[in-house]
Scaffold this motif. Structure first.
Motif, PDB file in Angstrom:
ATOM      1  N   UNK A 133       0.864  -1.197   0.000  1.00 32.59           N
ATOM      2  CA  UNK A 133       0.000   0.000   0.000  1.00 32.59           C
ATOM      3  C   UNK A 133       0.892   1.235   0.000  1.00 32.59           C
ATOM      4  N   UNK A 134       0.493   2.211  -0.798  1.00 31.49           N
ATOM      5  CA  UNK A 134       1.248   3.459  -0.909  1.00 31.49           C
ATOM      6  C   UNK A 134       0.301   4.630  -0.716  1.00 31.49           C
ATOM      7  N   UNK A 135       0.532   5.448   0.309  1.00 32.37           N
ATOM      8  CA  UNK A 135      -0.352   6.576   0.574  1.00 32.37           C
ATOM      9  C   UNK A 135      -0.292   7.584  -0.572  1.00 32.37           C
ATOM     10  N   UNK A 136      -1.441   8.163  -0.905  1.00 32.39           N
ATOM     11  CA  UNK A 136      -1.553   9.056  -2.060  1.00 32.39           C
ATOM     12  C   UNK A 136      -0.765  10.348  -1.871  1.00 32.39           C
ATOM     13  N   UNK A 137      -0.891  10.950  -0.693  1.00 38.54           N
ATOM     14  CA  UNK A 137      -0.178  12.201  -0.395  1.00 38.54           C
ATOM     15  C   UNK A 137       0.678  11.936   0.841  1.00 38.54           C
ATOM     16  N   UNK A 141      -0.896  14.153   6.804  1.00 42.91           N
ATOM     17  CA  UNK A 141      -1.520  13.203   7.727  1.00 42.91           C
ATOM     18  C   UNK A 141      -3.027  13.381   7.617  1.00 42.91           C
ATOM     19  N   UNK A 142      -3.617  12.690   6.642  1.00 42.32           N
ATOM     20  CA  UNK A 142      -5.026  12.903   6.314  1.00 42.32           C
ATOM     21  C   UNK A 142      -5.930  11.840   6.940  1.00 42.32           C
ATOM     22  N   UNK A 143      -7.237  12.085   6.822  1.00 50.11           N
ATOM     23  CA  UNK A 143      -8.222  11.141   7.334  1.00 50.11           C
ATOM     24  C   UNK A 143      -8.509  10.005   6.359  1.00 50.11           C
ATOM     25  N   UNK A 144      -7.854  10.016   5.210  1.00 53.28           N
ATOM     26  CA  UNK A 144      -8.011   8.935   4.241  1.00 53.28           C
ATOM     27  C   UNK A 144      -7.154   7.751   4.701  1.00 53.28           C
TER      28      UNK A 144
END
Length: 280
Positions: A133-137, A141-144
């Protein structure tokens, strides 16, 4: 003064935690258009609060979340909440939820009981897994959090402490709630800053390493190279520096002196930050 964590702040107002609700029809919240931070509170003092407030604003800026809040406002509200709580150690979660108009953004500060790691893990090291898994941004530190949630759930199924996120090129970037390091011959290796969320604990560890003359190199850490390193460790506000015993099938049998020294020095830094009593 409250003795339990049942009060929170919502847009500057002290309210019962049970009343801190949000509508199921809130599109921004449903889509994860928000950012958050968790601040450790020790004996009435928020640890590294300024840095956490600044990073919250940086995260908001990264996703173009407009709002009327400043670091000064966050500090004031944070201290207002802390004054209501006598518990010695807990976390305050700052939750900034976006809206179509900046003036309708919501800032909540919630006191929470952290889940502290078992003490034996600091002696023997923690087992972790890898998860694709690779975080989009990565710098926000987002709620996604769906990907991180699924990764951490899988780690729990395997009785592991954490899941390390593997990007599309096969490199390990970070954990679901931790930063990741490996150690090779006394040198600390950490993924490049632009590919991760730069944790507040991570920044202080790197500052300590610089002062102690411990070499640090920022580089990709491919999964297939894990067996080439002497050891690995994680960092987070609640877990501090956590040595890693096992990543999948790769096992690290010893915690090297470099890691142990960093653990001691970071604990000493936290001790300096924490007052001996609430009036300190």
């Amino acid at each position: 003064m409250a003795t339990t964590l049942k009060t929170c702040i919502l847009n500057g107002q002290l309210i019962p935690l049970s009343q801190a609700t949000i509508s199921l029809a809130n599109i921004e919240y449903s889509y994860g258009f928000g950012v958050y931070e968790s601040v450790m509170v020790l004996r009435g003092k928020p640890i590294f609060a300024q840095e956490h407030c600044e990073r919250l604003l940086e995260s908001a800026s990264a996703i173009e979340l407009q709002h009327p809040f400043s670091t000064e406002t966050m500090h004031a509200w944070l201290h207002t909440l802390i004054e209501q709580i006598s518990q010695e150690r807990y976390n305050c979660k700052m939750l900034l939820i976006g809206a179509k108009e900046a003036g309708n953004a919501q800032l909540a500060i919630l006191p929470l009981n952290p889940r502290f790691p078992e003490k034996k893990l600091y002696t023997y090291g923690a087992p972790v897994i890898t998860y694709a898994y690779q975080r989009t941004i990565p710098n926000a530190k987002t709620l996604n959090m769906l990907g991180s949630y699924l990764a951490y759930r899988e780690a729990q199924k395997q009785n592991c402490y954490e899941a390390l996120l593997q990007d599309t090129e096969g490199n390990l970037r970070e954990g679901t709630r931790t930063n990741f390091f490996v150690v090779s011959g006394g040198t600390i290796l950490s993924p490049p800053n632009e590919k991760i969320l730069e944790g507040i604990t991570r920044k202080h560890i790197l500052d300590i390493a610089a002062k102690e003359g411990i070499p640090v190199r920022y580089t990709d850490i491919p999964v297939q190279t894990l067996g080439e390193y002497d050891s690995a460790f994680l960092s987070s506000s609640t877990g501090k520096i956590m040595p890693v015993r096992k990543i999948g099938d790769i096992e690290y049998t010893e915690i090297p002196e470099t890691t142990r020294r960093l653990m001691e020095l970071y604990d000493a830094l936290l001790k300096k930050q924490s007052p001996e009593n609430r009036n300190a």
